[in-house]
Design a protein around this motif. Structure first.
Motif, PDB file in Angstrom:
ATOM      1  N   ILE A   1       0.837  -1.207   0.000  1.00 44.18           N
ATOM      2  CA  ILE A   1       0.000   0.000   0.000  1.00 44.18           C
ATOM      3  C   ILE A   1       0.867   1.250   0.000  1.00 44.18           C
ATOM      4  O   ILE A   1       0.609   2.202  -0.742  1.00 44.18           O
ATOM      5  CB  ILE A   1      -0.943  -0.014   1.223  1.00 44.18           C
ATOM      6  N   ALA A   2       1.904   1.244   0.824  1.00 47.05           N
ATOM      7  CA  ALA A   2       2.793   2.412   0.907  1.00 47.05           C
ATOM      8  C   ALA A   2       3.451   2.707  -0.437  1.00 47.05           C
ATOM      9  O   ALA A   2       3.579   3.867  -0.835  1.00 47.05           O
ATOM     10  CB  ALA A   2       3.858   2.179   1.982  1.00 47.05           C
ATOM     11  N   ARG A   3       3.857   1.648  -1.147  1.00 42.71           N
ATOM     12  CA  ARG A   3       4.476   1.861  -2.468  1.00 42.71           C
ATOM     13  C   ARG A   3       3.459   2.443  -3.455  1.00 42.71           C
ATOM     14  O   ARG A   3       3.797   3.324  -4.263  1.00 42.71           O
ATOM     15  CB  ARG A   3       5.057   0.553  -2.990  1.00 42.71           C
ATOM     16  N   HIS A   4       2.231   1.954  -3.410  1.00 45.36           N
ATOM     17  CA  HIS A   4       1.194   2.506  -4.296  1.00 45.36           C
ATOM     18  C   HIS A   4       0.921   3.972  -3.965  1.00 45.36           C
ATOM     19  O   HIS A   4       0.752   4.795  -4.878  1.00 45.36           O
ATOM     20  CB  HIS A   4      -0.104   1.701  -4.166  1.00 45.36           C
TER      21      HIS A   4
ATOM     22  N   ARG B   1      -6.033   4.030  -6.297  1.00 41.31           N
ATOM     23  CA  ARG B   1      -6.981   2.950  -6.592  1.00 41.31           C
ATOM     24  C   ARG B   1      -6.355   1.595  -6.270  1.00 41.31           C
ATOM     25  O   ARG B   1      -6.995   0.724  -5.686  1.00 41.31           O
ATOM     26  CB  ARG B   1      -7.425   3.023  -8.054  1.00 41.31           C
ATOM     27  N   ALA B   2      -5.099   1.404  -6.670  1.00 43.28           N
ATOM     28  CA  ALA B   2      -4.408   0.149  -6.359  1.00 43.28           C
ATOM     29  C   ALA B   2      -4.223   0.005  -4.854  1.00 43.28           C
ATOM     30  O   ALA B   2      -4.390  -1.084  -4.294  1.00 43.28           O
ATOM     31  CB  ALA B   2      -3.061   0.094  -7.070  1.00 43.28           C
ATOM     32  N   ALA B   3      -3.876   1.111  -4.186  1.00 40.41           N
ATOM     33  CA  ALA B   3      -3.702   1.069  -2.729  1.00 40.41           C
ATOM     34  C   ALA B   3      -4.999   0.673  -2.040  1.00 40.41           C
ATOM     35  O   ALA B   3      -5.000  -0.125  -1.096  1.00 40.41           O
ATOM     36  CB  ALA B   3      -3.233   2.435  -2.219  1.00 40.41           C
ATOM     37  N   LEU B   4      -6.120   1.207  -2.524  1.00 43.40           N
ATOM     38  CA  LEU B   4      -7.407   0.901  -1.913  1.00 43.40           C
ATOM     39  C   LEU B   4      -7.780  -0.564  -2.112  1.00 43.40           C
ATOM     40  O   LEU B   4      -8.311  -1.213  -1.197  1.00 43.40           O
ATOM     41  CB  LEU B   4      -8.498   1.800  -2.497  1.00 43.40           C
ATOM     42  N   SER B   5      -7.493  -1.108  -3.296  1.00 42.85           N
ATOM     43  CA  SER B   5      -7.843  -2.507  -3.562  1.00 42.85           C
ATOM     44  C   SER B   5      -7.093  -3.440  -2.615  1.00 42.85           C
ATOM     45  O   SER B   5      -7.624  -4.469  -2.196  1.00 42.85           O
ATOM     46  CB  SER B   5      -7.548  -2.871  -5.018  1.00 42.85           C
TER      47      SER B   5
ATOM     48  N   GLY C   1      -7.990  10.291  -1.993  1.00 43.07           N
ATOM     49  CA  GLY C   1      -7.038  10.353  -3.096  1.00 43.07           C
ATOM     50  C   GLY C   1      -7.618   9.801  -4.390  1.00 43.07           C
ATOM     51  O   GLY C   1      -7.416  10.365  -5.470  1.00 43.07           O
ATOM     52  N   CYS C   2      -8.365   8.692  -4.294  1.00 43.83           N
ATOM     53  CA  CYS C   2      -9.004   8.095  -5.478  1.00 43.83           C
ATOM     54  C   CYS C   2      -9.947   9.087  -6.144  1.00 43.83           C
ATOM     55  O   CYS C   2      -9.885   9.319  -7.363  1.00 43.83           O
ATOM     56  CB  CYS C   2      -9.792   6.841  -5.089  1.00 43.83           C
ATOM     57  N   TYR C   3     -10.852   9.650  -5.334  1.00 44.64           N
ATOM     58  CA  TYR C   3     -11.826  10.578  -5.907  1.00 44.64           C
ATOM     59  C   TYR C   3     -11.156  11.857  -6.397  1.00 44.64           C
ATOM     60  O   TYR C   3     -11.566  12.443  -7.399  1.00 44.64           O
ATOM     61  CB  TYR C   3     -12.905  10.912  -4.875  1.00 44.64           C
TER      62      TYR C   3
ATOM     63  N   GLU D   1       1.734  11.832   2.973  1.00 45.62           N
ATOM     64  CA  GLU D   1       2.459  11.803   4.246  1.00 45.62           C
ATOM     65  C   GLU D   1       1.528  11.438   5.397  1.00 45.62           C
ATOM     66  O   GLU D   1       1.878  10.645   6.271  1.00 45.62           O
ATOM     67  CB  GLU D   1       3.092  13.173   4.496  1.00 45.62           C
ATOM     68  N   ARG D   2       0.320  12.001   5.368  1.00 44.98           N
ATOM     69  CA  ARG D   2      -0.640  11.685   6.421  1.00 44.98           C
ATOM     70  C   ARG D   2      -1.033  10.208   6.386  1.00 44.98           C
ATOM     71  O   ARG D   2      -1.098   9.537   7.419  1.00 44.98           O
ATOM     72  CB  ARG D   2      -1.892  12.563   6.264  1.00 44.98           C
ATOM     73  N   ILE D   3      -1.287   9.683   5.170  1.00 42.27           N
ATOM     74  CA  ILE D   3      -1.655   8.265   5.041  1.00 42.27           C
ATOM     75  C   ILE D   3      -0.535   7.372   5.552  1.00 42.27           C
ATOM     76  O   ILE D   3      -0.767   6.433   6.313  1.00 42.27           O
ATOM     77  CB  ILE D   3      -1.986   7.921   3.583  1.00 42.27           C
ATOM     78  N   LEU D   4       0.696   7.658   5.136  1.00 39.92           N
ATOM     79  CA  LEU D   4       1.834   6.806   5.512  1.00 39.92           C
ATOM     80  C   LEU D   4       2.091   6.860   7.013  1.00 39.92           C
ATOM     81  O   LEU D   4       2.452   5.849   7.616  1.00 39.92           O
ATOM     82  CB  LEU D   4       3.077   7.233   4.732  1.00 39.92           C
ATOM     83  N   ASN D   5       1.881   8.030   7.617  1.00 41.58           N
ATOM     84  CA  ASN D   5       2.057   8.123   9.069  1.00 41.58           C
ATOM     85  C   ASN D   5       1.031   7.278   9.806  1.00 41.58           C
ATOM     86  O   ASN D   5       1.353   6.634  10.826  1.00 41.58           O
ATOM     87  CB  ASN D   5       1.943   9.583   9.514  1.00 41.58           C
TER      88      ASN D   5
END
Length: 436
Positions: free
Chosen positions: A193-196, A203-207, A227-229, A429-433
């Motif tokens: 997920i972090a790489r996506h 979209r790939a991260a969400l899947s 992020g997707c939307y 950055e917020r997502i990864l944290n």
């Protein structure tokens, strides 16, 4: 009612052994699950068929402690080779999936202390790789060492075992140990997920995230959805998900038009980051027309859209010669000989900006229009390979230069903070944290 369900193989220490609870019963004593799934080999089934000892003993315990617990028996009459690790792993994995589906609001306990060593090992591995959050439990022996009491066999006096069970004492010792296990499947998938996310591929991260929801923060999933939307330019939905996670997506104080333009240019910036240069160039025309309309309205003080009217021929609005003021008609006649009805475009609107705009801003508008003319129209109508050298050759400007000109032109119309262009990176950055 308890929010636990228990999956438990059964072995030769169940339901009791040596005047103490076996592991299955002891877990039920401590956690009081609302449902237990009992995995039975052929040998265990023979004991169960003889006197229903497992369910009966659990029933006495539940009645004594005042909780309700239903029993599901997973009987395998063909299971004679109780050391078949591969079989146990496959079956346990499927059972856990099914139990999770049947009890989506419950925590799943796993008994790691009953059954054969192969069963215990298989169940531990399932706890490491399952997509669900599981609670594996080991139950230590009453003496703190290997249990040397006589194993349970066909002859089992349930009433006597109940009466002599020392764990029935109110001050019994809790021998359950929750095994601290970091789910390897979740660890690996979070890295994916972090790489996506780093590649702006929400979209790939969400899947991937949706396969491990037990291990994902709702805030992280909401921000990934934002992020997707956002990449799809569905900004209202993006803002809704971002707000639910406490994140400010767009700068405060922007009106609807400015927000649309800002998000569109940000979207172009992501195309540039990802090396999607053909899409980047094709994106120029829509935003340039939009920016020119905004500039004419806000800086030139001309309500240009009052001169638009629907056209059946073009199947969209046209800038109508009939509706134009005398001044604007003369401006367009000078630019095009005799202006005829056309759909609004940067090419049509630029003469008005040159007539009413400020010199520095006219220069930037002219550069952008020249870039559109020399590069965008070629890309829109030909199948060609695009790189930055090609863009420079056609326009004299790099893709970075083009992006900077678009940002500066929007800034002429409305104030955009400099750090606002880092918005996607701040979102990442917020997502990864949160993932960490």
């Amino acid at each position: 009612m308890s929010n636990y369900v228990l999956f438990s193989p059964l072995g030769m220490t169940d339901p009791t052994r040596g005047f103490h609870d076996g592991a299955f019963i002891h877990i039920c004593r401590v956690y009081k699950p609302k449902k237990v799934y009992l995995y039975m080999s052929k040998e265990i089934y023979q004991y169960d068929k003889r006197d229903n000892r497992y369910e009966r003993y659990l029933g006495k315990l539940a009645e004594e402690l005042g909780f309700s617990c239903s029993v599901v028996k997973l009987v395998h009459k063909d299971l004679e080779r109780a050391h078949d690790f591969e079989r146990f792993y496959q079956e346990f994995m499927q059972y856990i999936r099914d139990i999770g589906d049947e009890n989506s609001d419950s925590k799943i306990l796993l008994n790691l202390s009953s059954g054969t060593p192969q069963m215990k090992t298989a169940l531990l591995i399932v706890s490491y790789v399952s997509n669900r959050s599981l609670i594996p439990i080991q139950v230590s022996s009453p003496k703190g060492k290997s249990n040397d009491e006589r194993p349970v066999d066909e002859e089992y006096d349930l009433e006597a075992e109940w009466e002599l069970n020392m764990d029935n004492s109110p001050d019994y010792t809790n021998r359950c140990i929750e095994v601290r296990n970091e789910n390897l499947n979740a660890v690996i998938k979070k890295e994916v997920i972090a790489r996506h996310i780093a590649a702006y591929d929400y979209r790939a991260a969400l899947s991937v995230a949706e396969t491990i929801t037990d291990f994902m923060s709702k805030k992280a999933i909401d921000l990934i959805k934002a992020g997707c939307y956002r990449l799809s330019l569905e900004v209202n939905k993006a803002q809704m998900y971002a707000r639910s996670a406490g994140f400010q997506l767009t700068p405060k104080g922007l009106n609807e038009e400015s927000r649309i333009a800002y998000e569109y240019i940000l979207n172009m910036q992501i195309k540039l980051y990802k090396g999607e240069l053909a899409d980047f160039i094709r994106s120029i025309s829509p935003i340039l027309t939009f920016l020119f309309e905004m500039y004419i309205e806000h800086k030139c003080k001309i309500e240009i859209k009052q001169y638009y009217e629907p056209s059946i021929r073009y199947d969209r609005d046209i800038l109508s010669r009939r509706l134009l003021s005398g001044e604007l008609r003369r401006v367009l006649d000078r630019a095009f000989g005799e202006y005829k009805d056309k759909s609004p475009s940067a090419a049509i609107l630029l003469p008005i900006i040159k007539h009413k705009g400020e010199s520095t801003q006219i220069e930037v508008a002219s550069i952008l229009r020249d870039i559109e003319d020399k590069a965008r129209n070629i890309v829109a109508h030909e199948v060609i390979s695009i790189n930055d050298d090609w863009i420079k050759e056609k326009t004299r400007y790099s893709a970075d230069d083009i992006l900077k000109y678009l940002k500066s032109f929007l800034k002429y119309i409305c104030p955009i903070p400099v750090d606002a262009w880092d918005s996607y990176d701040l979102l990442n950055e917020r997502i990864l944290n949160i993932l960490k």
